[in-house]
Scaffold this motif. Structure first.
Motif, PDB file in Angstrom:
ATOM      1  N   ASP A   1      44.879  27.850  29.116  1.00 36.96           N
ATOM      2  CA  ASP A   1      45.238  28.995  28.682  1.00 36.96           C
ATOM      3  C   ASP A   1      46.109  29.096  27.414  1.00 36.96           C
ATOM      4  OD1 ASP A   1      47.443  28.245  29.879  1.00 36.96           O
ATOM      5  OD2 ASP A   1      47.636  29.912  31.193  1.00 36.96           O
TER       6      ASP A   1
ATOM      7  N   ASP B   1      41.844  41.820  44.449  1.00 34.45           N
ATOM      8  CA  ASP B   1      40.307  42.006  44.725  1.00 34.45           C
ATOM      9  C   ASP B   1      39.957  41.328  46.054  1.00 34.45           C
ATOM     10  OD1 ASP B   1      37.684  42.295  44.238  1.00 34.45           O
ATOM     11  OD2 ASP B   1      37.565  41.544  42.350  1.00 34.45           O
TER      12      ASP B   1
ATOM     13  N   PRO C   1      45.689  44.762  38.807  1.00 33.54           N
ATOM     14  CA  PRO C   1      44.537  43.796  38.265  1.00 33.54           C
ATOM     15  C   PRO C   1      44.088  42.909  39.277  1.00 33.54           C
ATOM     16  CG  PRO C   1      46.685  44.111  36.832  1.00 33.54           C
ATOM     17  CD  PRO C   1      46.768  44.701  38.212  1.00 33.54           C
ATOM     18  N   SER C   2      42.654  42.390  39.171  1.00 35.88           N
ATOM     19  CA  SER C   2      41.962  41.641  40.067  1.00 35.88           C
ATOM     20  C   SER C   2      42.655  40.321  40.133  1.00 35.88           C
ATOM     21  CB  SER C   2      40.622  41.508  39.833  1.00 35.88           C
ATOM     22  OG  SER C   2      40.436  40.889  38.534  1.00 35.88           O
ATOM     23  N   HIS C   3      43.010  39.700  38.886  1.00 33.71           N
ATOM     24  CA  HIS C   3      43.715  38.293  39.044  1.00 33.71           C
ATOM     25  C   HIS C   3      45.158  38.303  39.850  1.00 33.71           C
ATOM     26  CE1 HIS C   3      45.791  40.101  35.641  1.00 33.71           C
ATOM     27  NE2 HIS C   3      46.816  39.109  36.087  1.00 33.71           N
ATOM     28  N   LEU C   4      45.713  39.278  40.291  1.00 34.25           N
ATOM     29  CA  LEU C   4      46.961  39.120  40.987  1.00 34.25           C
ATOM     30  C   LEU C   4      46.728  38.909  42.194  1.00 34.25           C
ATOM     31  CD1 LEU C   4      48.971  42.179  39.333  1.00 34.25           C
ATOM     32  CD2 LEU C   4      48.965  39.767  38.923  1.00 34.25           C
ATOM     33  N   GLY C   5      45.446  38.925  42.861  1.00 37.26           N
ATOM     34  CA  GLY C   5      45.185  38.696  44.307  1.00 37.26           C
ATOM     35  C   GLY C   5      44.678  39.879  45.103  1.00 37.26           C
TER      36      GLY C   5
ATOM     37  N   ASP D   1      40.419  21.723  42.318  1.00 38.29           N
ATOM     38  CA  ASP D   1      40.365  22.695  43.546  1.00 38.29           C
ATOM     39  C   ASP D   1      40.349  21.627  44.700  1.00 38.29           C
ATOM     40  OD1 ASP D   1      40.465  25.119  42.089  1.00 38.29           O
ATOM     41  OD2 ASP D   1      38.434  24.884  41.305  1.00 38.29           O
TER      42      ASP D   1
ATOM     43  N   HIS E   1      50.757  28.848  43.206  1.00 38.33           N
ATOM     44  CA  HIS E   1      50.803  28.890  41.571  1.00 38.33           C
ATOM     45  C   HIS E   1      52.279  29.230  41.139  1.00 38.33           C
ATOM     46  CE1 HIS E   1      49.986  30.025  37.397  1.00 38.33           C
ATOM     47  NE2 HIS E   1      48.829  29.226  37.468  1.00 38.33           N
TER      48      HIS E   1
ATOM     49  N   THR F   1      36.748  38.610  44.458  1.00 40.47           N
ATOM     50  CA  THR F   1      37.622  37.377  43.951  1.00 40.47           C
ATOM     51  C   THR F   1      38.203  36.548  45.053  1.00 40.47           C
ATOM     52  OG1 THR F   1      37.822  38.576  41.857  1.00 40.47           O
ATOM     53  CG2 THR F   1      39.510  36.718  42.303  1.00 40.47           C
ATOM     54  N   GLU F   2      38.850  37.098  45.823  1.00 43.37           N
ATOM     55  CA  GLU F   2      39.879  36.545  46.826  1.00 43.37           C
ATOM     56  C   GLU F   2      38.820  35.994  48.000  1.00 43.37           C
ATOM     57  OE1 GLU F   2      43.071  36.024  46.772  1.00 43.37           O
ATOM     58  OE2 GLU F   2      42.537  36.630  44.721  1.00 43.37           O
TER      59      GLU F   2
ATOM     60  N   ARG G   1      37.606  32.452  47.294  1.00 40.72           N
ATOM     61  CA  ARG G   1      38.702  31.320  46.912  1.00 40.72           C
ATOM     62  C   ARG G   1      38.663  30.146  48.226  1.00 40.72           C
ATOM     63  NH1 ARG G   1      44.502  33.162  46.043  1.00 40.72           N
ATOM     64  NH2 ARG G   1      44.627  31.042  45.404  1.00 40.72           N
TER      65      ARG G   1
END
Length: 400
Positions: free
Chosen positions: A365, A195, A189-193, A212, A300, A199-200, A203
């Motif tokens: 969330d 991509d 999955p892309s949200h795991l870091g 942020d 996180h 995505t990354e 950041r």
């Protein structure tokens, strides 16, 4: 208690004396029997020792060795009982920190981990056995006589990424676990870091909210606060090493990243990007010299699920490795809103750091809404000298 210990010691001494006398008598009997029965001859001759006599001698010697060990253990326990008990803080740390003595607390996992053929490739069980041992404090791991498994074909230098934000990572660089549902980086999955291209790559470059901290803002703050240049840093729970990659490109800085491969090859991804992954759990003492880092960031994974004593050890270890004037960046730490004021805020305040940024926002969330959680992003500066109001800080310990 002392009379009982003295009685045990005298009893052991008496048993040792009897055993030693018996051994000497048997030895004399054996020698005399050899002397009486040996025929007159100019050639030296020795009769074989009877089996029953050898057995008796071995039994007595084993008994003497066993009694000696018991006496040594009794005397050492008697001596240690007069010593003061270990400090409570050390006992607390021994229950949560990775030290080798914790291995004995998990014999089932330890048996699985040590079940291998010596001088052959180690089993590919890092996710199922090795990391659970690490997380339970069994570190360093005890496997010593097998060879770490490697991919069947070595990667050619030309197949390694030349940029820390490549469009893809070579799948052949990872020994994918047999039970893993994925066999490629593209499957993750892309949200795991993973991509890296989209995505990354964005950041730490812009701010979507007050939580942020873009790098241009961080560098401006560092210059104004006298914390520049940032040359060395540590990213605790830094995932695939995106912050380290960004600082490498921007400042040519070296940032170490602590990782765990919990469900995905974070360490391999960071290494392929050309940054250094430290495969270490959060409760491990940071493997960095005192006062060496310009920047320490907590990612996180550092959140309210960490036991408070372990989190306090982590924060003070970050203080240990930070140089005077260095920056501590608590990035998107989440906890229950009520606990921020009563537990975690006072815990951070005990460091005595200067607050440069302190932003709190709702965690929106499903989990955040259910438990009433908030995010905290803080940028703090370690004082040059002793922390201000040290007496007040010390007196507040334990109230949180």
């Amino acid at each position: 208690m002392k009379k009982e210990r003295m009685g045990v010691g005298m009893g052991l001494n008496l048993l040792l004396l009897v055993a030693m006398v018996a051994a000497n008598i048997l030895s004399l009997y054996h020698l005399s029997s050899l002397r009486n029965h040996s025929p007159p001859s100019t050639t030296p001759h020795t009769d074989p020792v009877p089996d029953h006599l050898l057995h008796q001698l071995h039994t007595i010697r084993a008994t003497i060795s066993h009694l000696t060990r018991i006496r040594s253990a009794t005397s050492s326990s008697g001596a240690s009982s007069s010593l003061p008990p270990p400090p409570p803080e050390l006992l607390l740390y021994s229950r949560i920190a990775p030290i080798a003595s914790s291995c004995s607390d998990h014999p089932d996992l330890l048996h699985l981990y040590m079940n291998y053929t010596p001088f052959s490739p180690c089993p590919r069980d890092s996710l199922s056995v090795a990391e659970p041992l690490l997380l339970r404090g069994c570190h360093p791991l005890p496997r010593r006589r097998c060879f770490s498994p490697t991919p069947p074909k070595p990667l050619l230098p030309s197949s390694l990424p030349s940029h820390p934000f490549p469009s893809s990572l070579p799948d052949a660089a990872v020994l994918w676990p047999p039970t893993s549902p994925c066999r490629s980086f593209s499957c993750l999955p892309s949200h795991l870091g993973f991509d890296l291209k989209s995505t990354e790559s964005s950041r730490f470059l812009s701010a979507r909210s007050a939580l942020d901290l873009p790098l241009h803002q961080l560098l401006a703050i560092a210059n104004a606060a006298g914390a520049a240049p940032i040359r060395l840093g540590l990213d605790i729970a830094g995932g695939t090493g995106t912050l380290a990659a960004r600082l490498k490109l921007t400042l040519n800085a070296t940032l170490l990243t602590t990782t765990m491969n919990l469900g995905a090859p974070y360490s391999e991804a960071a290494a392929l990007r050309g940054v250094v992954p430290l495969h270490a759990p959060l409760q491990q003492r940071l493997p960095v010299h005192d006062g060496a880092m310009d920047l320490v960031r907590t990612g996180h994974a550092v959140n309210r699920w960490i036991p408070v004593p372990a989190l306090e050890f982590l924060m003070f270890d970050a203080d240990r490795v930070l140089k005077p004037g260095g920056l501590l960046w608590v990035d998107h730490f989440f906890c229950k809103a009520a606990d921020l004021d009563t537990v975690y805020g006072p815990l951070i305040a005990r460091l005595g750091y200067k607050r440069i940024k302190w932003a709190v926002g709702n965690k929106t969330d499903s989990g955040g809404t259910k438990y009433g959680e908030v995010y905290l992003t803080a940028l703090l500066q370690k004082p040059i000298g002793p922390p201000p109001l040290a007496a007040n800080i010390v007196s507040g310990i334990g109230k949180a």
